[in-house]
Write an enzyme that holds these catalytic residues in place. Structure first.
Site, mmCIF file in Angstrom:
data_model
loop_
_atom_site.group_PDB
_atom_site.id
_atom_site.type_symbol
_atom_site.label_atom_id
_atom_site.label_comp_id
_atom_site.label_asym_id
_atom_site.label_seq_id
_atom_site.Cartn_x
_atom_site.Cartn_y
_atom_site.Cartn_z
ATOM 1 N N GLU A 215 -20.550 -46.173 35.463
ATOM 2 C CA GLU A 215 -20.494 -47.468 36.138
ATOM 3 C C GLU A 215 -21.792 -48.210 35.870
ATOM 4 O O GLU A 215 -22.718 -47.655 35.269
ATOM 5 C CB GLU A 215 -20.249 -47.290 37.638
ATOM 6 N N HIS B 229 -22.371 -48.234 45.757
ATOM 7 C CA HIS B 229 -23.306 -47.147 45.445
ATOM 8 C C HIS B 229 -24.716 -47.722 45.324
ATOM 9 O O HIS B 229 -24.906 -48.770 44.711
ATOM 10 C CB HIS B 229 -22.945 -46.495 44.105
#
Lengths: 287, 385
Positions: free
Chosen positions: A208, A246
């Protein structure tokens, strides 16, 4: 074979509160060998047949764990991880989310050069399908087989496995390495282990935005990995400068974009799935 | 969590980082008073959580207290547009009134986490006052770095190496080194994510002073700093994002028209991506977390629908251990309670999927159930257009 975890791994649970006890039970039902738990203040008691200790050292002396799984809340999680390393455990999986970055730096410093391997924090853990589960992932979606799965995201790992299993493609080991800016086991470490594991025939890595771990992985694969590798990168539509859930998923100073990562992976000859719905089929096309 | 420049300077002062004398003003009259106390020429600086204030007309020099009042009157209440605010700009509600200094050199000092080294690094550059990202891109050699080790902190030799490396000489070296050590101590003690001084100046009389200050704290470390939490300025945050954070929802407002509700950060990002791939545009990022309980779903819906652009909602839940029937009950209850009119497309995985789908079908509401993520994205895009 599998990497890092199998049916013989002796597991200690650190933080035996409601979540810790629930997931320990789920792991045990999957076949994990849970040998004890550490919960300061509850030492000497047992819960559902699991002996509880006040310290990791006591647990090590009494039940000889080789791995632990940490559910301790964020404020005390670094302490728990470093205590596990102090106890000489080979593998520590830290599930806890929201650990302050300053504490992540401490963990990195304390574990450097030692024999303890950390997975996480802020991760779903690790599972070797059909053998053992040291994490919070749903066991039933997995199938024993020969694909190694490594991912920064928990639910995207489930998504990938949820696509592979119905295609009849089983997994050797699946590792969620975690979404924090500093983590223990990195893509490159996991790739190295999968590359050396004779029973892992192909690998899927799910990255990511944020940081440069995917670029480092691409360089490593290009040079060392002969097995087929598929990949997916989440966050093509993520706005710069924002933390996407995150703590580590942030495009900062124009760096860490999905486009850069996809380019690095494709340059290394890795098949990158165009959408998250194509992870399974992209890997299948390589077999 | 970001704070204003004047607040950052207040924090840094506690750690003995030299900063100019100055104070915040909320009105033009206060600005005049502060300028009078400071004496002489002052600078009037708009306080917003964005850079590029000078170029946007938010930083001005005043010759005397009356002039300071006049300038503060112009800046307070203005909508300041900079390259970091976006075209809508930011309303200025506070100004910092500060003494002016005779500047000889402008330097750059910054501390951030280096993810590769797994340590914070102090970065120093001779190119103060410039956009540091541009310096990093064009002349990376002009940025020097030293890692800060936990426990021992930044050592004086490291600070000296940086100071000499960026060409500081003579009496100024000690001042710059002391300031670097103080900045490193402040960064560590406050659980900062970012501490940036641009420019850090050396005055003609040899003093080293932090002329600007930017601080951003690690949200995960704030529980250790109740004093810093009080510096939070909700006016600088998106009200929907603040609302979401009160329910432990991770929400980021975007400019598309398909609302997203997803469990897990990675899947939430991937859901935005697949909506775009299907030809649509996501209205938000929303991670409802691993649990996705009824209360979170209700508040998630409420926040998504506060955005008037939303024409359809895509729910993407890979539950795993989560029971889909329980989740479906939560979705139906929330949709009824909030009287949701926009079409809702759901993709649900987990245990008891069949029971969950039946609950949605029997509800008589505008639900579309998709077999997989791709189909869900296509149906959501079709429903929104």
């Amino acid at each position: 074979m599998s990497i890092l975890l199998d049916e013989n791994t002796r597991i200690l649970v650190q933080g035996f509160g409601r979540a810790g006890a629930f997931h320990a039970q789920q792991c045990a039902e999957y076949g994990a060998k849970i040998v004890g738990a550490v919960h300061p203040g509850k030492g000497g008691s047992t819960q559902d047949g699991t002996p509880i200790f006040n310290t990791v050292r006591e647990a090590v002396d009494a039940v000889q764990p080789t791995a632990s799984i940490v559910f301790v809340p964020a404020a005390g999680a670094a302490d728990a991880v470093i205590e596990a390393a102090d106890g000489g455990l080979e593998l520590v999986v830290c599930i806890t989310e929201g650990i302050p970055t300053r504490d992540l730096v401490k963990i990195s410093f304390a574990l450097k050069g030692g024999k303890t391997r950390l997975i996480g924090p802020n991760c779903p853990g690790i599972i070797s399908p059909g053998k053992s589960k040291l994490g919070i992932m749903p066991g039933y979606i997995h199938k024993q087989g020969n694909v190694g799965v490594v991912s920064r995201s928990g639910t995207l790992t489930y998504e990938a496995v949820g696509q592979l299993t119905p295609l009849g493609i089983g997994q050797s080991t699946c590792i969620g390495i975690g979404g924090d800016p500093i983590i223990g086991t990195q893509f490159v470490d996991a790739l190295k282990l999968f590359n050396e594991d004779p029973d892992t025939h192909a690998i899927i890595m799910i990255g990511e935005i944020g940081g440069s771990a995917e670029e480092e992985a691409a360089a490593f694969i290009k040079e060392h990995v002969k097995k087929p590798v598929a990949a997916f990168i989440a966050g093509r539509t993520a706005p710069p400068g924002r933390r996407m859930g995150h703590a580590g998923a942030i495009i900062s100073g124009g760096k860490g974009t999905a486009a850069e990562k996809v380019a690095a992976l494709e340059d290394a000859g890795i098949a990158v799935a165009p959408t998250p719905a194509d992870m399974g089929s992209t890997l299948a096309s390589l077999l | 969590m970001k704070i204003h420049e004047y607040q950052a300077k207040g924090v840094l002062r506690q750690y003995k980082v030299p900063v100019p004398r100055g104070e915040v003003a909320f009105t033009a009259d206060e600005a005049r008073q502060i300028a009078e106390q400071l004496g002489g020429r002052v600078v009037v600086k708009a306080q917003i959580h964005a850079g590029g204030r000078g170029k946007g007309g938010g930083v001005k020099l005043a010759d005397n207290p009356d002039h300071a009042k006049e300038l503060a009157g112009q800046i307070l209440g203005m909508t300041l547009v900079t390259h970091q605010t976006g075209p809508e700009g930011r309303l200025v509600k506070r100004v910092l009134i500060e003494e002016t200094l005779p500047i000889e050199r402008e330097l750059y000092l910054g501390i951030v986490l280096d993810r590769k080294l797994e340590r914070p690094v102090l970065m120093a550059s001779s190119e103060g006052g410039m956009d540091i990202e541009e310096v990093a891109a064009k002349t990376p050699d002009l940025i020097l770095k030293e890692a800060i080790q936990p426990g021992i902190g930044l050592m004086p030799f490291q600070a000296r190496r940086l100071a000499f490396g960026i060409g500081v000489t003579g009496d100024a070296v000690k001042g710059v080194v002391d300031a670097m050590l103080a900045l490193a101590a402040a960064y560590e003690a406050t659980d900062a994510n970012l501490l940036e001084i641009n420019p850090f100046v050396i005055t003609t009389d040899g003093r080293a002073v932090a002329l600007d200050a930017k601080m951003d704290f690690d949200d995960n470390g704030l529980f250790r700093h109740p004093d810093l939490v009080e510096l939070r300025d909700l006016d600088e945050e998106d009200p929907l994002e603040t609302d979401a954070s009160n329910f432990s929802l991770n929400y980021i407002n975007l400019d598309g028209n398909i609302g997203c509700m997803v469990n897990g950060a990675g899947l939430a990002m991937a859901t935005m991506d697949i909506i775009q791939h299907a030809g649509g545009s996501p209205a938000n990022f929303l991670d409802v977390g691993g649990g996705a309980n009824a209360d979170q779903i209700k508040n998630g819906f409420r926040i998504i629908l506060s955005d008037p652009n939303v024409k359809a909602i895509m729910i993407n839940i890979f539950g795993g251990i989560l029971r889909v029937d329980v989740l479906a009950q939560g979705v139906v209850a929330a949709a009824k309670e909030l009287n949701i009119k926009v079409p809702i497309v759901l993709r649900l995985e987990g245990t008891k999927v069949a029971e969950g789908k039946k609950i949605l079908e029997d509800s008589g509401m505008n639900f579309t159930i998709a077999a997989n993520m791709k189909e869900a994205a296509q149906k959501a895009v079709a429903a929104a257009s």
